[in-house]
Design an enzyme around this catalytic site. Structure first.
Site, PDB file in Angstrom:
ATOM      1  N   ARG A  47       3.751  -2.087   5.416  1.00  0.00           N
ATOM      2  CA  ARG A  47       2.502  -1.434   5.808  1.00  0.00           C
ATOM      3  C   ARG A  47       2.706   0.028   6.230  1.00  0.00           C
ATOM      4  O   ARG A  47       1.882   0.894   5.969  1.00  0.00           O
ATOM      5  CB  ARG A  47       1.888  -2.229   6.971  1.00  0.00           C
ATOM      6  CG  ARG A  47       0.668  -1.636   7.615  1.00  0.00           C
ATOM      7  CD  ARG A  47      -0.579  -1.935   6.840  1.00  0.00           C
ATOM      8  NE  ARG A  47      -1.769  -1.374   7.454  1.00  0.00           N
ATOM      9  CZ  ARG A  47      -2.985  -1.423   6.909  1.00  0.00           C
ATOM     10  NH1 ARG A  47      -3.173  -2.018   5.762  1.00  0.00           N
ATOM     11  NH2 ARG A  47      -4.010  -0.885   7.510  1.00  0.00           N
ATOM     12  N   CYS A  68       3.357  -7.762   6.365  1.00  0.00           N
ATOM     13  CA  CYS A  68       3.173  -9.161   6.753  1.00  0.00           C
ATOM     14  C   CYS A  68       1.808  -9.668   6.281  1.00  0.00           C
ATOM     15  O   CYS A  68       0.824  -8.923   6.313  1.00  0.00           O
ATOM     16  CB  CYS A  68       3.257  -9.301   8.269  1.00  0.00           C
ATOM     17  SG  CYS A  68       4.894  -8.972   8.900  1.00  0.00           S
ATOM     18  N   LYS A 103      10.922  -0.505  16.067  1.00  0.00           N
ATOM     19  CA  LYS A 103      10.579  -0.384  14.638  1.00  0.00           C
ATOM     20  C   LYS A 103       9.347   0.493  14.442  1.00  0.00           C
ATOM     21  O   LYS A 103       9.359   1.419  13.636  1.00  0.00           O
ATOM     22  CB  LYS A 103      10.304  -1.790  14.073  1.00  0.00           C
ATOM     23  CG  LYS A 103       9.582  -1.798  12.741  1.00  0.00           C
ATOM     24  CD  LYS A 103       9.441  -3.184  12.177  1.00  0.00           C
ATOM     25  CE  LYS A 103       8.164  -3.912  12.497  1.00  0.00           C
ATOM     26  NZ  LYS A 103       6.953  -3.474  11.821  1.00  0.00           N
ATOM     27  N   ASN A 104       8.288   0.191  15.191  1.00  0.00           N
ATOM     28  CA  ASN A 104       7.016   0.852  14.913  1.00  0.00           C
ATOM     29  C   ASN A 104       6.928   2.271  15.466  1.00  0.00           C
ATOM     30  O   ASN A 104       5.917   2.943  15.284  1.00  0.00           O
ATOM     31  CB  ASN A 104       5.849  -0.023  15.385  1.00  0.00           C
ATOM     32  CG  ASN A 104       5.676  -1.228  14.469  1.00  0.00           C
ATOM     33  OD1 ASN A 104       6.169  -1.229  13.343  1.00  0.00           O
ATOM     34  ND2 ASN A 104       5.004  -2.266  14.957  1.00  0.00           N
ATOM     35  N   ILE A 163      -7.071  -9.458  16.759  1.00  0.00           N
ATOM     36  CA  ILE A 163      -6.763  -8.264  15.943  1.00  0.00           C
ATOM     37  C   ILE A 163      -6.733  -8.599  14.446  1.00  0.00           C
ATOM     38  O   ILE A 163      -7.304  -7.872  13.637  1.00  0.00           O
ATOM     39  CB  ILE A 163      -5.402  -7.642  16.346  1.00  0.00           C
ATOM     40  CG1 ILE A 163      -5.260  -7.508  17.862  1.00  0.00           C
ATOM     41  CG2 ILE A 163      -5.155  -6.316  15.626  1.00  0.00           C
ATOM     42  CD1 ILE A 163      -5.898  -6.341  18.511  1.00  0.00           C
ATOM     43  N   ARG A 192      13.270  -7.661   8.447  1.00  0.00           N
ATOM     44  CA  ARG A 192      12.413  -6.469   8.382  1.00  0.00           C
ATOM     45  C   ARG A 192      12.267  -5.834   9.763  1.00  0.00           C
ATOM     46  O   ARG A 192      12.085  -4.622   9.873  1.00  0.00           O
ATOM     47  CB  ARG A 192      11.016  -6.841   7.858  1.00  0.00           C
ATOM     48  CG  ARG A 192      10.984  -7.131   6.369  1.00  0.00           C
ATOM     49  CD  ARG A 192       9.568  -7.324   5.887  1.00  0.00           C
ATOM     50  NE  ARG A 192       8.729  -6.318   6.493  1.00  0.00           N
ATOM     51  CZ  ARG A 192       7.488  -6.509   6.915  1.00  0.00           C
ATOM     52  NH1 ARG A 192       6.920  -7.677   6.774  1.00  0.00           N
ATOM     53  NH2 ARG A 192       6.815  -5.531   7.468  1.00  0.00           N
ATOM     54  N   ASP A 211       1.599  -8.881  18.333  1.00  0.00           N
ATOM     55  CA  ASP A 211       2.945  -9.133  17.809  1.00  0.00           C
ATOM     56  C   ASP A 211       3.731 -10.140  18.656  1.00  0.00           C
ATOM     57  O   ASP A 211       4.806 -10.577  18.240  1.00  0.00           O
ATOM     58  CB  ASP A 211       3.726  -7.809  17.681  1.00  0.00           C
ATOM     59  CG  ASP A 211       3.150  -6.926  16.582  1.00  0.00           C
ATOM     60  OD1 ASP A 211       2.402  -7.439  15.740  1.00  0.00           O
ATOM     61  OD2 ASP A 211       3.456  -5.724  16.575  1.00  0.00           O
ATOM     62  N   ARG A 256      -6.088  -6.469   6.398  1.00  0.00           N
ATOM     63  CA  ARG A 256      -5.468  -5.170   6.662  1.00  0.00           C
ATOM     64  C   ARG A 256      -6.016  -4.065   5.743  1.00  0.00           C
ATOM     65  O   ARG A 256      -5.289  -3.462   4.944  1.00  0.00           O
ATOM     66  CB  ARG A 256      -3.945  -5.266   6.599  1.00  0.00           C
ATOM     67  CG  ARG A 256      -3.412  -6.361   7.500  1.00  0.00           C
ATOM     68  CD  ARG A 256      -1.921  -6.347   7.612  1.00  0.00           C
ATOM     69  NE  ARG A 256      -1.455  -5.455   8.652  1.00  0.00           N
ATOM     70  CZ  ARG A 256      -0.181  -5.272   8.944  1.00  0.00           C
ATOM     71  NH1 ARG A 256       0.748  -5.894   8.270  1.00  0.00           N
ATOM     72  NH2 ARG A 256       0.178  -4.447   9.903  1.00  0.00           N
TER      73      ARG A 256
HETATM   74  N1  EPU Z   1      -8.297  -1.940  10.461  1.00  0.00           N
HETATM   75  C1  EPU Z   1      -9.382  -1.749   9.646  1.00  0.00           C
HETATM   76  N2  EPU Z   1      -9.350  -0.719   8.756  1.00  0.00           N
HETATM   77  C2  EPU Z   1      -8.295   0.117   8.650  1.00  0.00           C
HETATM   78  C3  EPU Z   1      -7.186  -0.066   9.505  1.00  0.00           C
HETATM   79  C4  EPU Z   1      -7.213  -1.115  10.402  1.00  0.00           C
HETATM   80  O1  EPU Z   1     -10.358  -2.501   9.707  1.00  0.00           O
HETATM   81  O2  EPU Z   1      -8.333   1.030   7.819  1.00  0.00           O
HETATM   82  C5  EPU Z   1      -8.316  -3.055  11.415  1.00  0.00           C
HETATM   83  C6  EPU Z   1      -7.266  -4.115  11.108  1.00  0.00           C
HETATM   84  O3  EPU Z   1      -7.694  -4.994  10.097  1.00  0.00           O
HETATM   85  C7  EPU Z   1      -7.116  -4.794  12.434  1.00  0.00           C
HETATM   86  C8  EPU Z   1      -7.308  -3.647  13.415  1.00  0.00           C
HETATM   87  O4  EPU Z   1      -7.921  -2.592  12.686  1.00  0.00           O
HETATM   88  O5  EPU Z   1      -8.132  -5.733  12.619  1.00  0.00           O
HETATM   89  C9  EPU Z   1      -6.073  -3.139  14.078  1.00  0.00           C
HETATM   90  O6  EPU Z   1      -5.004  -3.096  13.153  1.00  0.00           O
HETATM   91  P1  EPU Z   1      -4.021  -1.844  13.129  1.00  0.00           P
HETATM   92  O7  EPU Z   1      -4.504  -0.892  12.112  1.00  0.00           O
HETATM   93  O8  EPU Z   1      -3.792  -1.374  14.518  1.00  0.00           O
HETATM   94  O9  EPU Z   1      -2.693  -2.489  12.612  1.00  0.00           O
HETATM   95  P2  EPU Z   1      -1.602  -1.679  11.850  1.00  0.00           P
HETATM   96  O10 EPU Z   1      -1.654  -0.260  12.270  1.00  0.00           O
HETATM   97  O11 EPU Z   1      -1.702  -2.001  10.398  1.00  0.00           O
HETATM   98  C10 EPU Z   1       0.345  -1.878  13.566  1.00  0.00           C
HETATM   99  C11 EPU Z   1       1.722  -2.454  13.551  1.00  0.00           C
HETATM  100  C12 EPU Z   1       1.636  -3.976  13.542  1.00  0.00           C
HETATM  101  C13 EPU Z   1       0.871  -4.426  14.786  1.00  0.00           C
HETATM  102  C14 EPU Z   1      -0.510  -3.739  14.823  1.00  0.00           C
HETATM  103  C15 EPU Z   1      -1.305  -4.032  16.063  1.00  0.00           C
HETATM  104  C16 EPU Z   1       2.918  -0.810  12.272  1.00  0.00           C
HETATM  105  C17 EPU Z   1       3.628  -0.468  11.018  1.00  0.00           C
HETATM  106  N3  EPU Z   1       2.397  -2.012  12.325  1.00  0.00           N
HETATM  107  O12 EPU Z   1      -0.295  -2.346  12.383  1.00  0.00           O
HETATM  108  O13 EPU Z   1       2.968  -4.453  13.622  1.00  0.00           O
HETATM  109  O14 EPU Z   1       0.683  -5.812  14.725  1.00  0.00           O
HETATM  110  O15 EPU Z   1      -0.350  -2.309  14.727  1.00  0.00           O
HETATM  111  O16 EPU Z   1      -0.594  -3.625  17.180  1.00  0.00           O
HETATM  112  O17 EPU Z   1       2.863  -0.002  13.204  1.00  0.00           O
HETATM  113  C18 EPU Z   1       4.758  -5.923  13.285  1.00  0.00           C
HETATM  114  O18 EPU Z   1       5.498  -5.044  13.773  1.00  0.00           O
HETATM  115  O19 EPU Z   1       5.146  -7.089  13.043  1.00  0.00           O
HETATM  116  C19 EPU Z   1       3.371  -5.585  12.974  1.00  0.00           C
HETATM  117  C20 EPU Z   1       2.600  -6.329  12.187  1.00  0.00           C
END
Ligand code: EPU
Length: 420
Positions: A82, A106, A11-12, A328, A398, A306, A111
């Site tokens: 997201r 989610c 997915k990602n 995280i 999803r 995850d 986030r």
């Molecule tokens: N963060 C910030 N500011 C930002 C962006 C992120 O503080 O502007 C923080 C987040 O709050 C968190 C950390 O950085 O504490 C890392 O989060 P990350 O940004 O890596 O998460 P994401 O990119 O929103 C993706 C996956 C998630 C997965 C996470 C961690 C996608 C669409 N989503 O989320 O996947 O949990 O990386 O590996 O790629 C899922 O597939 O169920 C899912 C939630």
């Protein structure tokens, strides 16, 4: 339970390569795309923007730019997941402006989007923020004709922010350097494809990534094949460890699953791996409790957040005291209330869960706000005594394609109930 269960495309990764289509001059061809709700939403979003998305046979898609591309993401649709935010960088870098809304997805924590906003500003964009109903609207415009390459240090190795600045750097002037970048295999897979199509990206898979800006990408007759979903594979492996007699998870990459396989091996799970499969064999039908352990979630190659809910469930069936530290996301332990109702002995202190096992679980009604916890509920229901009802299956759809059909094939007694 026994048999083979194949893993679909990640997915990602698929979501991000769909977003990257905005950077191409011509049509791109994608294979092994999982047919899940988030992908459907991304295809709808691209369609609304004016991209032509076509399904070409099972799990294969083509995407080509239409005559006119809109630069404002539709609010309602983009708030559903997201990954919609990953469209912002490509639209901004190609068309000089983008409007997006605080993304949904989610409910696992705040986030925030501060890394995106600060990074765009560093690349020479102007940001205007306004209220939009219950949400927030961001209008970003480049001051010069193109975004400007710069150095961006991510305060945390965010997956979607790393992808955003790789995609933004491809059409920017000069060099973009991302420091403290995320190293997930999905980012490596995306970047390798983009590099084969003309992008100049170095260092992907390490904490420092360098992107030299250039013209729009060309598909060069290449097809992108989505890598296996390591989280789906991990979910099925944990299922196998918990209750299968002999389950082979196929079409996966065990090398991307080392964090999980090493804790399962330590716990005493009996499995073998091949190039693209993992076979779990429980001679006694998984009736011997495994040894408890402690883990904390980390970016790749550490233990993935995850799989955190699923490994907590696994610990409810292990002997002794185990601990899980979610590092995280702030609120990704909500699901534990429901596991407790099922009889699990779990104490939560802030972002840590302390699990005492093994405990037999009782069936109940379950509802998840998060896709991975939703899958943990399905597994909990499978091992619990009695029949459980899992509500809000959209959240599981999803990220997992036709989960009930695939689990039924390996012997799980599961049915989708359609509510009237
Ligand atoms: N963060 C910030 N500011 C930002 C962006 C992120 O503080 O502007 C923080 C987040 O709050 C968190 C950390 O950085 O504490 C890392 O989060 P990350 O940004 O890596 O998460 P994401 O990119 O929103 C993706 C996956 C998630 C997965 C996470 C961690 C996608 C669409 N989503 O989320 O996947 O949990 O990386 O590996 O790629 C899922 O597939 O169920 C899912 C939630």
């Amino acid at each position: 339970m026994a048999g083979h269960i194949p893993v679909n495309g990640a997915k990602n990764a698929a979501l991000k390569v769909l977003a990257a289509s905005i950077l191409f001059k011509d049509e791109i061809a994608l294979e092994n795309i999982p047919l899940i709700e988030d992908i459907k939403r991304m295809c709808e979003l691209l369609g609304e923007l004016g991209m032509e998305v076509k399904e070409k046979g099972r799990r294969s898609f083509t995407v080509r730019p239409g005559a006119k591309i809109a630069t404002e993401l539709p609010a309602e649709l983009s708030q559903k997941f997201r990954a919609s935010i990953v469209l912002a960088g490509p639209i901004l870098s190609r068309y000089g402006t983008v409007t997006f809304f605080f993304p949904g997805g989610c409910l696992i924590g705040k986030r925030p989007v501060d890394f995106f906003i600060e990074g765009f500003e560093k690349m020479g964009a102007r940001v205007r923020v306004s209220a939009h109903g219950d949400s927030v609207k961001y209008l970003i415009e480049t001051k010069a004709r193109r975004l400007m390459g710069t150095e961006i240090f991510l305060r945390a190795p965010s997956v979607t922010a790393t992808e955003t600045f790789i995609l933004s750097g491809i059409l920017a002037s000069g060099e973009t350097v991302i420091k403290n970048a995320a190293m997930e295999p999905e980012i490596v897979s995306l970047s390798n494809y983009l590099s084969a199509c003309g992008a100049k990206i170095r260092g992907v898979g390490t904490p420092t990534i360098r992107i030299k800006g250039g013209p729009c990408l060309e598909s060069r007759g290449l097809k992108y094949r989505t890598l296996p979903d390591r989280i789906e594979a991990g979910s099925f492996i944990i299922l196998g460890a918990l209750c299968a007699r002999d389950l082979t998870v196929t079409d996966c990459n065990p090398l991307d699953l080392e964090a999980l396989l090493s804790v399962l091996s330590h716990a005493g799970v009996n499995f073998k791996t091949g190039k693209d499969w993992v076979r779990i064999i429980n001679k006694n039908g998984a009736k011997i409790p495994f040894k408890a352990f402690n883990i904390k979630t980390q970016g790749y190659p550490g233990f993935p957040t995850d799989l955190q809910a699923l490994i907590t469930l696994f610990l409810t069936q292990s002997r002794g005291d185990g601990a899980v530290f979610e590092t995280i996301f702030e609120s990704r332990l909500e699901y534990i209330k429901s596991l407790r109702e099922m009889g699990a002995k779990i104490r939560v202190t802030e972002n840590q869960a302390f699990i005492r096992g093994p405990t037999a679980l009782r069936a109940t009604n379950l509802e998840s706000r998060d896709l991975r916890a939703g899958m943990a509920f399905i597994l909990a229901a499978i091992i619990a005594k009695g029949t459980s009802l899992v509500h809000n299956v959209y959240n599981i759809d999803r990220g997992y394609e036709k989960v009930e059909e695939r689990l039924a094939k390996v012997g799980v007694d599961i049915q989708r109930c359609v509510s009237s």
